[in-house]
Structures are given as structure tokens and as C-alpha cells.
Design an enzyme around this catalytic site. Structure first.
Site, short mmCIF file in Angstrom:
data_model
loop_
_atom_site.label_atom_id
_atom_site.label_comp_id
_atom_site.label_asym_id
_atom_site.label_seq_id
_atom_site.Cartn_x
_atom_site.Cartn_y
_atom_site.Cartn_z
N GLU A 155 7.40 -3.92 9.82
CA GLU A 155 6.43 -3.31 10.71
C GLU A 155 5.06 -4.12 10.22
OE1 GLU A 155 3.43 -1.67 9.29
OE2 GLU A 155 4.11 -1.15 7.36
N CYS A 274 -0.83 -0.22 1.87
CA CYS A 274 -0.20 -1.55 1.84
C CYS A 274 -0.48 -2.58 0.88
CB CYS A 274 -0.19 -1.91 3.39
SG CYS A 274 0.57 -1.02 4.66
#
Length: 456
Positions: A155, A274
């Protein structure tokens, strides 16, 4: 198509709602019963603009459902997306226990599929290190003799605009070994690719590659973006020393088409779920393969330093001397912004938390405000700070204002009203929301990133 989305965290919920929006039948799977009860009512456990609306729309239409039982939809599923967490282990690597546990459960449930069913496409959507597709394949194969293939489909969602990123992807990366797997993935993403190209002819690009390359692409992309951020932060810090203006510098270098204008804004360091985790995982992969990623290691260290820049500016301004106990005792600071970036309630690795820790250790009192993240901060640190209902309320009686998150509402704030609430017109702007010349004209003492301080 019929799609299982296993895991209802940030990636899983966006994917489930996004695939339902494409006309697919989606079954979301999670082990948290309390969370699923909320989801079945269209209430998301995370804040992401537009997500609640999509969930409610497709729950009402029947295109999206949720269950605790992975076996419920496995018999006739075309694809199963693994979207569970990969937290950072103590050694920096990505912890794959949840991914591999899901893979084993998929393998066990495969017995419910007809023996002549076409292969199930199992998709690694979680951010995982190189080699995970092979490990997931082995975990499933150990449990079943039914046909399946494991695909890597990383993603590339930005928190705060993840719905738009999913509905109109600039690219879709698929790591697979067969044409059949690619054909299934193309059918799943067909509507989104078409929508992206209709909006922008350069969008909606499709990249087929082998699974290890797809897995590494995700980490490399985040590493490159983190490197740009840290580099510009270091240039900004140098600007302050030599009397340059980082805004002018970034305009000059951003005009070079080889560099571009994106990710050139300096700030108080990157955070979130992230970048910090993925960089550490990539460093671990490098070490395991005998390849030290020196540029990446420096990026991590530079960001660690940058997260202390605002606290250093505060200490310098108030003349805090090393070894002095509680040098900021009796001072109160308004802190605007707690999430690691605007348009999210995510406080993972947020600079504001480190700033609170630093200033509180010096004896300061903090009154904080954020448009979405205050409940998460309160759950994490409790009443170590005071929580204000509005930005102006946070400023009441404070010695100075500190801005840590770039919520657009803060940029639009009335400086005269802020000054009326503060004890002194002093601001530490970690996001460069205001122009130094405008602040000077209004009599502020103004500290920002990469620009000369204004002393009112």
C-alpha cells in the site's frame, strides 16, 4: 469479485471500503469483537477523512460486511488480503507473527473450498520485508492441498488523504509469479485504475514485478521520502546558521525537474506508523544481507536530532542552563498539534510527545490542543498535560505558543486574538505556518524552522 480483507486497522479498513466502492463484495475479518460491533454500525475506530461515509454507504448497500470468522467467506473468495499489523521488534525488524498466523488460518480454512476451485489469490497488503511472500506461501501450504498463489501488493496510502489515494491511485504495484494472479489483481483494481487515469493521464500506472521486488519497493519508497525530509531539515538548520531562508532555498532547488517540489518542507522531524518502523526494518534487512545502508542510517539519526529542535529553541530562548533543576518551572506553554501530521489522530512516533516529555522534564506546564488526537494522547499519558477544547483556550495565560502539527485551522488563526490570550507575543512555529516579516510587523518574537528568528 468476492474479497476477504483480514485485519480492520488503518490499511484494512481503507482497503475494504475502497474495494466495496469498486463494486466488489467485501467481507472484513477481525478478531476484536468490540471493534467489529462498532464497524457494523459504520463507526470507524480511527479518524480518516471520508472513511466513515464510505463504511456507512456500503454497509447499507450490503457490499461490505464484517465477521469474526475467517471461514465464513473463504469458500467462494477470489482473493484474501492480509492487512494485519507488523509492529517493530526489539531488533528493528518487522514482527511477522500476525501475518504468519493469518496465513496459517487461511490454510486451515482452505479445506472449505471445492477441490476444483480456481486458485485463491492471497495478497500481502501489510508492509512486510523481502521474503515474506515465500514465508506466507509456506505457512499456507503446510495446512492445505488446495490451489492458491501469494501476491505482494504494497500500500502507498498517506494518512489524512488515504481514501483519495486508494480511490485514485498513482500506481499499483503487484508482485506475482503467474499471469493468472495478475489477471485477478487487474480485475480487482480495474475501476480504481480507470478512475485514476480519468483524473490524471499520468495516474493509475500498473507495475507487475516479482514478489521480492514489490516488497522492497514499499520500503525503498518510504526510505527515499524520509531521506528527502531529513535532508531538507538539515539544510533548514544550516540556513539558520548562515542567515539564509529555507523557503527561498527550497523554491530554487524544487524548480529543478530532476528534484521536484514535493517533500521539501522542513519541520520538526517525521513520525507516524510507517516511516520510523519501515526504516528500521529496512536497516535490519540490510544488516542481515551484509549490506549496511549508510545513507538510511544517517537519515534515522538526523530525524532523531530534528525531533529535539523545537525543545532546543525553547530552552535557548529562556536561557535554560545545563544542570539547573527545573529551569522552566513556573512557565506554561500552549502546544498546538499532537498528531504526527494533520488530518489524522495518529500519535505514533509523534514529535509532540517527545516535546511534551522534554519540556515537562524541565518543569514546564503544558496546555495542549489537537482537532482529533487528544483522546489518544490522554489514553497514553493521562493528565500529565492539560487539554484545551479550542486553540485559543490553550493559549490562555501561557508564556508562549508552540506549533507542532500543520492543521490548516492553525494557519488561519487570528494572531491578534492569540496575542490577547498569551502573556507575551512569543511563538515557536515548527511548521512555518506564518511569514517572519508579517510576525515582525505585528511585534512578535517568532522562531521557525530554517529562517532567521524574529525578536519582537
Amino acid at each position: 469479485m468476492r474479497i476477504l480483507v483480514i485485519g480492520s486497522g488503518y490499511v484494512g479498513l481503507v482497503a475494504a471500503a475502497g474495494f466495496a466502492d469498486s463494486g466488489h463484495r467485501v467481507l472484513g475479518v477481525d478478531v476484536d469483537a468490540a471493534k467489529l460491533e462498532k464497524l457494523k454500525k459504520g463507526v470507524s475506530p480511527i479518524f480518516e477523512p471520508g472513511l466513515d461515509e464510505l463504511l456507512q454507504r456500503y454497509l447499507a448497500s450490503g457490499a461490505l460486511e464484517f465477521t469474526l470468522d475467517i471461514r465464513q467467506g473463504i469458500a467462494d473468495a477470489d482473493a484474501a488480503f492480509i492487512c494485519v499489523g507488523t509492529p517493530q521488534s526489539e531488533d528493528g525488524s518487522a514482527d511477522l507473527q500476525y501475518v504468519l498466523a493469518v496465513a496459517a488460518k487461511i490454510g486451515q480454512a482452505m479445506a472449505l473450498r471445492p477441490a476444483d476451485a480456481r486458485p485463491l489469490i492471497v495478497v500481502d497488503k501489510s508492509t512486510v520485508p523481502v521474503g515474506t511472500a515465500a514465508r506466507v506461501h509456506a505457512a499456507i501450504q503446510a495446512q492445505t492441498d488446495r490451489a492458491f498463489e501469494v501476491v505482494s501488493n504494497p500500500e502507498f496510502l498517506r494518512e489524512g488523504c488515504a481514501i483519495d489515494d486508494f480511490l485514485f491511485p498513482d500506481r499499483v504495484v503487484v508482485g506475482c509469479r503467474t499471469d493468472f494472479a495478475e489477471s485477478v489483481m487487474k480485475e480487482i483494481y480495474a475501476a480504481k485504475l480507470a478512475a485514476a487515469k480519468a483524473r490524471n493521464p499520468e495516474g493509475g500506472r500498473w507495475f507487475r514485478m516479482d514478489p521480492p521486488s514489490a516488497e522492497l519497493t514499499k520500503y525503498a519508497a518510504n526510505a527515499m521520502l524520509a531521506l528527502r525530509i531529513s535532508f531538507m531539515n538539515e539544510i533548514a538548520n544550516l540556513c539558520e546558521e548562515v542567515g539564509a531562508d529555507v523557503d527561498q532555498v527550497k523554491e530554487g532547488i524544487g524548480a529543478d525537474h530532476r528534484i521536484g517540489r514535493h517533500f521539501l518542507n522542513p519541520g520538526p522531524g517525521f513520525g507516524g506508523s510507517c516511516f520510523p518502523k519501515d526504516l528500521q526494518a529496512l536497516l535490519k534487512v540490510g544488516r542481515e544481507n551484509g549490506h549496511a545502508l549508510m545513507t538510511l542510517a544517517t537519515t534515522v539519526e538526523a530525524n532523531r536530532h530534528q525531533k529535539q529542535v523545537l525543545a532546543l529553541k525553547v530552552r535557548t530562548h529562556y536561557g535554560c542552563k545545563a544542570g539547573t533543576p527545573a529551569p522552566l518551572a513556573g512557565r506554561r506553554f500552549a502546544l498546538w498539534g499532537l498528531a504526527f501530521k494533520a488530518h489524522t489522530d495518529d500519535i505514533r512516533e509523534a514529535m509532540a510527545l517527545e516535546l511534551i516529555e522534554s519540556l515537562a522534564s524541565l518543569g514546564a506546564e503544558l496546555v495542549v490542543h489537537d482537532f482529533e488526537a487528544m483522546p489518544n494522547v490522554k489514553a497514553k499519558i493521562g493528565d500529565r498535560v492539560r487539554y484545551a477544547a479550542t486553540p485559543l483556550e490553550a493559549c490562555e495565560g501561557a508564556d508562549a505558543l508552540i506549533i507542532a502539527t500543520e492543521w490548516p485551522q492553525y494557519r488561519e488563526a487570528d494572531l491578534q486574538q492569540i496575542a490577547g490570550r498569551l502573556k507575551a507575543k512569543v511563538m515557536f512555529d515548527g511548521r512555518n505556518l506564518f511569514r517572519p516579516e508579517a510576525m515582525k510587523a505585528c511585534g512578535w518574537t517568532y522562531h521557525s524552522i530554517g529562517r532567521m528568528a524574529v525578536l519582537g
